[in-house]
Design a protein around this motif. Structure first.
Motif: not given
Length: 297
Positions: A26, A28-29, A32
């Motif tokens: 999670s 990593q997602q 940004s």
């Protein structure tokens, strides 16, 4: 009095917190943003810069101890037969080729000595074959699993011998400045790489129930003498310690001189046994544990 209604479904969830692997995926997602892109936002166990800090050395020690321990336990390995030896003693055919390529008297003399010692490649391989045929115990645990430093030459011979009889074997490699890799006979699932020599040596001995030391250099001396010290000082119980090649060992180490100088006792020289062949070595191991069984029995 408290009243508990009858439960029609008694299934209780195994866990209520997500697994670390789920949160790692999670993370990593993440969307940004300046905050999520900053290293401070990384999960601690995914932040390599953080894990490699000097202050994290105790944590790295623990991880390097724990990873092989868990995997060896899961592989049902109860004991090992550890084999030390030089990374510079090739199998006989390669040793002969080195001799033929020698260009001066000094290199020819050294190459000839390596040819003379290359027979221990086959001895180590044969000993590994014998040890690898030991059946599992009543609990399904594996005994005397071959364990080497995972490198070439004598270490390769040990892992190769296990492969010859369809058995798995362990390789404990160490990160070195020059490029090196596990020999091709180490079982991939039992091939480990270490940063710390101390942790590697600990794993050599945690499950060791017999140890064979073939001719070798500084590394072999380091590993062998640590074991001799541990047995001498009573830090571990005695196990069969087999020194292959009496002529070599007595040439490079004057053990009797240590006794004569009063720095070790005559009894300490009984910690190890000189042997020459695989059969002789296995007889020593078998006799040791038969005697131990009688004493306990």
């Amino acid at each position: 009095m408290l009243y508990f209604p009858r439960m029609t479904d008694t299934r209780v969830p195994e866990r209520v917190f997500p697994r670390a692997s789920q949160d790692a995926a999670s993370a990593q997602q993440a969307i940004s943003t300046p905050q999520t892109e900053h290293p401070a936002y990384k999960l601690a166990f995914q932040d390599m810069d953080f894990l490699l800090r000097e202050d994290l050395r105790p944590v790295r020690f623990q991880l390097e101890l724990l990873k092989p321990e868990l995997l060896l336990e899961e592989a049902k390995i109860a004991s090992t037969f550890v084999m030390y030896g030089s990374a510079r003693i090739p199998e006989p055919a390669k040793a002969q080729a080195m001799l033929e390529l020698a260009t001066d008297d000094t290199s020819r003399a050294i190459a000839q000595r390596l040819v003379d010692k290359s027979r221990y490649y086959e001895v180590a391989r044969e000993l590994a074959q014998i040890a690898s045929r030991v059946p599992r115990d009543q609990k399904g645990m594996r005994q005397f699993v071959v364990c080497s430093g995972g490198g070439p030459s004598i270490m390769e011979a040990a892992n190769r011998g296990a492969t010859d009889v369809g058995a798995e074997s362990i390789g404990l490699n160490i990160v070195l400045p020059h490029e090196q890799a596990p020999n091709p006979y180490v079982t991939p699932a039992l091939s480990f790489q270490f940063h710390y020599f101390a942790l590697r040596k600990m794993h050599f001995l945690l499950r060791a129930r017999a140890l064979a030391a073939f001719p070798g250099g500084f590394g072999t001396f380091d590993e062998l003498f640590e074991l001799l010290t541990l047995i001498q000082t009573g830090k571990i119980k005695p196990i069969p310690v087999l020194l292959f090649g009496r002529e070599f060992w007595e040439k490079v180490v004057n053990f009797q001189a240590l006794v004569d100088e009063g720095v070790v006792s005559q009894r300490d020289l009984g910690i190890f046994t000189y042997v020459e062949t695989a059969e002789e070595a296995w007889d020593v191991v078998r006799a040791f544990y038969e005697e131990q069984a009688k004493q306990e029995g």
